[in-house]
Design a protein around this motif. Structure first.
Motif, short mmCIF file in Angstrom:
data_model
loop_
_atom_site.label_atom_id
_atom_site.label_comp_id
_atom_site.label_asym_id
_atom_site.label_seq_id
_atom_site.Cartn_x
_atom_site.Cartn_y
_atom_site.Cartn_z
N GLY A 194 50.84 48.22 62.58
CA GLY A 194 49.85 48.91 64.40
C GLY A 194 49.77 47.39 65.44
N LEU A 195 50.20 46.22 65.13
CA LEU A 195 50.42 45.77 65.71
C LEU A 195 51.83 45.30 66.08
CD1 LEU A 195 47.51 43.52 64.73
CD2 LEU A 195 47.52 44.53 66.86
N VAL A 196 52.48 45.26 65.14
CA VAL A 196 54.14 44.25 65.02
C VAL A 196 54.54 45.29 63.92
CG1 VAL A 196 53.59 42.11 64.99
CG2 VAL A 196 54.06 43.29 62.84
N GLY A 209 58.42 54.75 60.07
CA GLY A 209 57.56 56.07 59.70
C GLY A 209 55.65 55.94 59.83
N TYR A 210 55.57 54.63 59.03
CA TYR A 210 54.24 53.71 59.02
C TYR A 210 53.69 53.03 59.96
CZ TYR A 210 49.96 51.33 57.62
OH TYR A 210 49.25 51.43 56.80
N SER A 211 55.06 51.82 60.43
CA SER A 211 54.50 51.62 62.28
C SER A 211 54.52 52.42 62.81
CB SER A 211 55.74 50.26 61.62
OG SER A 211 55.25 49.16 61.36
N SER A 212 54.52 52.93 62.99
CA SER A 212 55.18 53.87 64.20
C SER A 212 54.21 54.84 64.51
CB SER A 212 56.39 54.98 64.74
OG SER A 212 56.70 55.68 63.29
N SER A 213 53.51 55.61 62.94
CA SER A 213 52.36 55.90 63.07
C SER A 213 51.14 55.66 63.54
CB SER A 213 51.97 56.84 62.25
OG SER A 213 52.28 56.15 60.91
N MET A 257 50.87 35.74 65.92
CA MET A 257 52.03 36.33 65.87
C MET A 257 52.88 36.85 67.41
SD MET A 257 54.69 36.54 63.25
CE MET A 257 54.98 37.93 62.36
N GLN A 258 52.24 37.86 67.36
CA GLN A 258 53.06 38.96 69.10
C GLN A 258 52.50 38.60 70.02
OE1 GLN A 258 51.20 41.28 70.11
NE2 GLN A 258 49.14 41.23 69.77
N ARG A 259 51.20 37.97 70.05
CA ARG A 259 50.60 37.52 71.68
C ARG A 259 51.57 36.59 71.12
NH1 ARG A 259 43.78 37.62 70.91
NH2 ARG A 259 45.06 37.08 73.24
N LEU A 260 51.69 35.53 70.29
CA LEU A 260 52.40 34.16 70.90
C LEU A 260 53.84 34.51 71.44
CD1 LEU A 260 50.90 31.76 68.52
CD2 LEU A 260 50.56 31.96 71.30
N LEU A 261 54.96 34.86 70.53
CA LEU A 261 55.69 34.74 70.49
C LEU A 261 57.01 36.24 71.52
CD1 LEU A 261 56.63 34.05 67.03
CD2 LEU A 261 56.99 32.65 68.77
N GLY A 262 55.95 36.49 71.75
CA GLY A 262 55.75 38.15 72.17
C GLY A 262 57.05 39.24 71.64
N SER A 263 58.41 39.72 72.16
CA SER A 263 59.52 40.45 70.98
C SER A 263 59.93 39.26 69.78
CB SER A 263 60.21 40.92 71.86
OG SER A 263 61.01 39.77 72.38
#
Length: 271
Positions: free
Chosen positions: A145-147, A154-158, A251-257
Motif C-alpha cells: 500500500g506504499l509501493v 489487485g492487492y496493491s490497488s486495494s 525507497m518511495q520517499r527518497l526516489l519518488g516514482s
C-alpha cells in the motif's frame, strides 16, 4: 490512548495470524474483545485463548463484505459490551496475477474484502468510536500500500485505497475535534498463512508462491501485533512493520516514482 485496560476492542479477521495475535496481546492489556471472522470455529479458538488471559470476549461470525451484516454486527457489539473504543479492520486476502491475466471475479473479490470490508467496518463502528470519547481506528494495509508491485495490481490497488481512505479519516477526525485516533498499518511479510489462502491466476503456481513467501517472511504475528498496539498508544498515523516495510517506505520517499526501477529489476528475477 495510554493503555487498553477496560477498553472494548473490535477485531476482524481474528481467527488466525495477526488478528489472533492482536486479540491475545489486547487481552493481556486488560481489553474486552469482540472478535469476528468468516470461520466461527477459528474465531472461537482465539476467544478461548483470550479468556485464559482473563478477558471478557465474544466470538462472532462475520463476512465483512456484507454491509448490512457489518452494521448489524456493530449494533450487536454495542449491545453486548456497552461501547466500542478500538476497531482494527484486519481482515484481508491476497492475489497474485498480472493485469492482463486477472479475472474480474478475482479483482472484485480482493477489493470487496480488502477495501470495502475496511470501509464497511469503519463506517459501521465510527459513530460508536466517536461516542466513546477515547477511541482509535486502525486499518491494516500493507507495504504494497506504499509501493505498487508487479503481479500485485489487485492487492496493491486495494491496499493503496485503504491508505487513502484511512488518511482522509484521520484528517476529518482532527478537523471535527473528535477524540479518535486513526492509523494506517503497513506490515511487510508476516509469518502467517495468508499466502496459502491467496488466489493466483491460472498461469502461476500458487503453492510455489506461498512457499517462497514463507521463506522470505521474518516478522512473527506476535511482533506485528506489538508494533500495531504500540502505534495505537502513540497515535501514529503510519505504522510500519518489519524491515521490509520500512525499506519500501524509505525507497518511495527518497526516489519518488523512481522506486519502480529497482523494484522492477528485482521482481524480474523472481517472477
Amino acid at each position: 490512548m495510554k493503555n487498553f485496560n477496560g477498553k472494548v476492542a473490535v477485531i476482524t479477521g481474528a481467527g488466525a495470524g495477526i488478528g489472533r495475535a492482536l486479540a491475545i496481546e489486547l487481552a493481556r492489556g486488560g481489553a474486552q474483545l469482540a472478535l469476528s471472522g468468516r470461520n466461527l470455529d477459528s474465531v472461537a479458538e482465539t476467544a478461548a485463548l483470550c479468556e485464559k488471559e482473563g478477558a471478557k470476549v465474544r466470538a462472532y461470525q462475520l463476512d465483512v463484505t456484507d454491509r448490512a451484516a457489518v452494521y448489524a454486527h456493530a449494533d450487536e457489539v454495542v449491545a453486548d459490551f456497552g461501547k466500542v473504543n478500538i476497531v482494527i479492520n484486519n481482515a484481508g486476502v491476497s492475489l497474485t496475477a498480472n493485469i492482463e491475466d486477472v479475472s474480474w471475479d478475482d479483482f472484485e473479490w480482493i477489493f470487496n474484502i480488502n477495501f470495502w470490508g475496511t470501509a464497511n467496518g469503519t463506517k459501521a463502528f465510527l459513530p460508536h468510536v466517536i461516542a466513546s470519547g477515547d477511541g482509535h481506528i486502525a486499518n491494516v494495509s500493507s507495504m504494497f500500500g506504499l509501493v505498487a508491485c508487479p503481479s500485485q495490481s489487485g492487492y496493491s490497488s486495494s491496499k493503496f485505497a485503504m491508505r487513502a481512505f484511512t488518511d482522509a479519516l484521520r484528517q476529518e477526525m482532527i478537523i471535527a475535534e473528535h477524540q479518535v485516533g486513526v492509523s494506517s498499518v503497513h506490515p511487510g511479510m508476516i509469518k502467517t498463512d495468508i499466502a496459502w489462502k491467496a488466489r493466483a491466476s491460472a498461469n502461476r503456481d500458487r503453492d510455489a508462491l506461498a512457499a517462497n513467501f514463507d521463506g522470505l517472511a521474518k516478522t512473527t504475528p506476535e511482533q506485528c501485533a506489538q508494533t500495531i498496539l504500540n502505534g495505537i498508544k502513540k497515535n501514529k498515523p503510519l505504522i510500519l512493520i518489519g524491515t521490509d516495510a520500512k525499506a519500501m517506505n524509505w525507497m518511495q520517499r527518497l526516489l519518488g516514482s523512481g522506486y519502480m526501477k529497482p523494484l522492477t529489476a528485482q521482481m524480474r528475477k523472481e517472477i
